[in-house]
Design an enzyme around this catalytic site. Sequence first.
Site, PDB file in Angstrom:
ATOM      1  N   ARG A   1      -7.566  -0.248   1.331  1.00 49.40           N
ATOM      2  CA  ARG A   1      -8.133  -1.498   0.801  1.00 49.40           C
ATOM      3  C   ARG A   1      -8.634  -1.321  -0.622  1.00 49.40           C
ATOM      4  O   ARG A   1      -8.713  -2.283  -1.378  1.00 49.40           O
ATOM      5  CB  ARG A   1      -9.241  -1.989   1.730  1.00 49.40           C
ATOM      6  CG  ARG A   1     -10.457  -1.095   1.831  1.00 49.40           C
ATOM      7  CD  ARG A   1     -11.258  -1.340   3.091  1.00 49.40           C
ATOM      8  NE  ARG A   1     -10.572  -0.832   4.276  1.00 49.40           N
ATOM      9  CZ  ARG A   1     -11.038  -0.974   5.508  1.00 49.40           C
ATOM     10  NH1 ARG A   1     -12.184  -1.591   5.731  1.00 49.40           N
ATOM     11  NH2 ARG A   1     -10.364  -0.503   6.532  1.00 49.40           N
TER      12      ARG A   1
ATOM     13  N   ASP B   1       1.720   6.611   5.498  1.00 45.43           N
ATOM     14  CA  ASP B   1       0.729   5.646   5.019  1.00 45.43           C
ATOM     15  C   ASP B   1       1.211   4.903   3.783  1.00 45.43           C
ATOM     16  O   ASP B   1       0.484   4.066   3.253  1.00 45.43           O
ATOM     17  CB  ASP B   1      -0.598   6.362   4.727  1.00 45.43           C
ATOM     18  CG  ASP B   1      -1.805   5.472   4.972  1.00 45.43           C
ATOM     19  OD1 ASP B   1      -1.651   4.440   5.654  1.00 45.43           O
ATOM     20  OD2 ASP B   1      -2.899   5.791   4.481  1.00 45.43           O
TER      21      ASP B   1
ATOM     22  N   ASP C   1      -2.372  10.708   3.429  1.00 43.53           N
ATOM     23  CA  ASP C   1      -3.772  10.336   3.641  1.00 43.53           C
ATOM     24  C   ASP C   1      -4.462  11.352   4.546  1.00 43.53           C
ATOM     25  O   ASP C   1      -4.299  11.324   5.766  1.00 43.53           O
ATOM     26  CB  ASP C   1      -3.855   8.939   4.258  1.00 43.53           C
ATOM     27  CG  ASP C   1      -5.292   8.496   4.472  1.00 43.53           C
ATOM     28  OD1 ASP C   1      -6.184   9.058   3.817  1.00 43.53           O
ATOM     29  OD2 ASP C   1      -5.518   7.581   5.287  1.00 43.53           O
TER      30      ASP C   1
ATOM     31  N   ASP D   1     -11.930   7.338   4.144  1.00 44.19           N
ATOM     32  CA  ASP D   1     -10.697   7.118   4.895  1.00 44.19           C
ATOM     33  C   ASP D   1     -10.334   5.638   4.961  1.00 44.19           C
ATOM     34  O   ASP D   1      -9.303   5.281   5.510  1.00 44.19           O
ATOM     35  CB  ASP D   1     -10.825   7.700   6.303  1.00 44.19           C
ATOM     36  CG  ASP D   1      -9.481   7.827   7.003  1.00 44.19           C
ATOM     37  OD1 ASP D   1      -8.452   7.892   6.307  1.00 44.19           O
ATOM     38  OD2 ASP D   1      -9.449   7.854   8.243  1.00 44.19           O
TER      39      ASP D   1
ATOM     40  N   GLU E   1      -9.331   3.893   2.466  1.00 42.46           N
ATOM     41  CA  GLU E   1      -8.895   3.937   1.067  1.00 42.46           C
ATOM     42  C   GLU E   1      -7.831   2.908   0.718  1.00 42.46           C
ATOM     43  O   GLU E   1      -7.701   2.498  -0.426  1.00 42.46           O
ATOM     44  CB  GLU E   1      -8.380   5.339   0.742  1.00 42.46           C
ATOM     45  CG  GLU E   1      -6.938   5.639   1.096  1.00 42.46           C
ATOM     46  CD  GLU E   1      -6.626   5.521   2.585  1.00 42.46           C
ATOM     47  OE1 GLU E   1      -5.498   5.109   2.921  1.00 42.46           O
ATOM     48  OE2 GLU E   1      -7.498   5.824   3.418  1.00 42.46           O
TER      49      GLU E   1
ATOM     50  N   LYS F   1       0.852  -1.193   0.000  1.00 36.83           N
ATOM     51  CA  LYS F   1       0.000   0.000   0.000  1.00 36.83           C
ATOM     52  C   LYS F   1       0.887   1.242   0.000  1.00 36.83           C
ATOM     53  O   LYS F   1       1.703   1.427   0.897  1.00 36.83           O
ATOM     54  CB  LYS F   1      -0.907   0.003   1.235  1.00 36.83           C
ATOM     55  CG  LYS F   1      -1.704   1.293   1.429  1.00 36.83           C
ATOM     56  CD  LYS F   1      -2.426   1.314   2.782  1.00 36.83           C
ATOM     57  CE  LYS F   1      -3.040   2.678   3.086  1.00 36.83           C
ATOM     58  NZ  LYS F   1      -3.656   2.734   4.424  1.00 36.83           N
TER      59      LYS F   1
ATOM     60  N   LYS G   1      -9.647  13.372   8.347  1.00 37.01           N
ATOM     61  CA  LYS G   1      -9.103  13.032   9.665  1.00 37.01           C
ATOM     62  C   LYS G   1      -9.000  14.284  10.535  1.00 37.01           C
ATOM     63  O   LYS G   1      -8.955  15.410  10.017  1.00 37.01           O
ATOM     64  CB  LYS G   1      -7.696  12.430   9.506  1.00 37.01           C
ATOM     65  CG  LYS G   1      -7.628  11.102   8.796  1.00 37.01           C
ATOM     66  CD  LYS G   1      -6.172  10.680   8.627  1.00 37.01           C
ATOM     67  CE  LYS G   1      -6.060   9.345   7.898  1.00 37.01           C
ATOM     68  NZ  LYS G   1      -6.506   8.219   8.726  1.00 37.01           N
TER      69      LYS G   1
END
Length: 496
Positions: free
Chosen positions: A352, A289, A271, A348, A350, A266, A278
């Site tokens: 996956r 991230d 993010d 959020d 995201e 990933k 967030k």
Amino acid sequence: MELVVKSVTAESLKTATLVIAVGEGRKLGTVAQKIDDVSGGALTAVLKRGDLSGKAGQTLLLHSVPNLKAERVLLVGTGKDTELGDRPWRKLAAGVLNVLKGLGGSDAVLALEELTVKNRAAYGKARLLAETLLDGEYVFDQFKSTKAEPRALKKITLLTDKLNSADVERAVAHAKAIANGMRFTRDLGNMPPNLCHPSYLAEEAKALGKANKNLKVEIHDEKKLKELGMGAFLAVAQGSEQPPRLIVMNYQGGKKSEKPFVLVGKGITFDTGGISIKPAAGMDEMKYDMCGAASVFGTLRAVLDLQLPINLVCILACAENMPSGNATRPGDIVSTMSGQTVEILNTDAEGRLVLCDALTYAERFKPQAVIDIATLTGACVVALGGHTSGLMGNNDALIEQLLSAGKLADDRAWQLPLFDEYQEQLDSPFADIANIGGPKGGSITAGCFLSRFAKQYDWAHLDIAGTAWLSGGKDKGATGRPVPLLTQYLLDRANA
């Protein structure tokens, strides 16, 4: 810093600093006793004064010990246990390094071969020692106007007996490769997000490909992602001005006929949470991230250094998740490369979404096994803290191989269940699947989501949200994990 291995007596070496162990109660081991004898009882005299009792972590620096070629002798307390655990052994090594870094000597000799570590023979003990020393040298100061002072310490010699010399040499070689991989991973994770975006990672991959003849690199842009039908991946990226990139690095170290292992990382380079934004506090840490992708980079670097006789494909799903007038909304439905549709309930969640399309893409390589690595869920941090990675998968043998690799590398994971009951939390009235399953079992339902795109091969998922970085304050930063675990897994496969 250079690490070398020698099979000689401690008292015979000329060095700036000789490091020897003392047990609790001022107990001298074989090496310390020999040094004491050669020096005419100098160690015994010092210990009788009570300056060091031998408790774990204590150190005492001696100068000009008689009849030794060493300029200094560093006594290190090992505690009362006859066998050290992995953590005390690493703490001892880190403590020694911290003292050595503060001295003026350019080299040191570690005469610690007689110490025993639980469940570790010469190779395992030496590798943990070497990795701790090498990783302890890491500094990230490229954006500071005042750089770290150059250290005098340039070389450390590890003493061992001739019987174990080959194992220790191999351990040091593996440790060097793993430490280099961790350094690469940490550098990428610590880079600021205004510089480390998907295109930057693509350039890093190209540079790696140019430097290694047996590494083929492909970079897929937005146009190609659309052609592939990666609607979930594109949905994450559409709110940002930074274009997404699917990076594919194909290492051919084995026979052409051998199926590859595949690592999927990933790579969310920043993010914000998107429209499901967030909180501001701590959002700066969301540059980490992409540590899943960074750890795949680092593992590949270790594999390249070792030239392992395996085939390995590394797939990095890289994007930036930003809020804008063009960003994905909660309630949007997107189509994935697999043909399944996803209702996005929370933008959020995201990671996956980029991973599911990358996992479908992995099918074309007809892999032996696929492992995805992601800073996926805060729920995993709640469950396992910052010490252990979460592990899920669809194949018991693969899970056991990864758990075993984690133990050997002292980079542990813990298996979480993927029961059908959790799958039902992802039911959607409007699409094939929702991208979140509610507040309960968040790390597990995230794994359940990914499992629906990994049915064509043996698959495992590592949630490294808690282990990939240290949070908060001046000590925050990327850790380089799980490069040791992944490299150990591939070392095991190469030796199978």
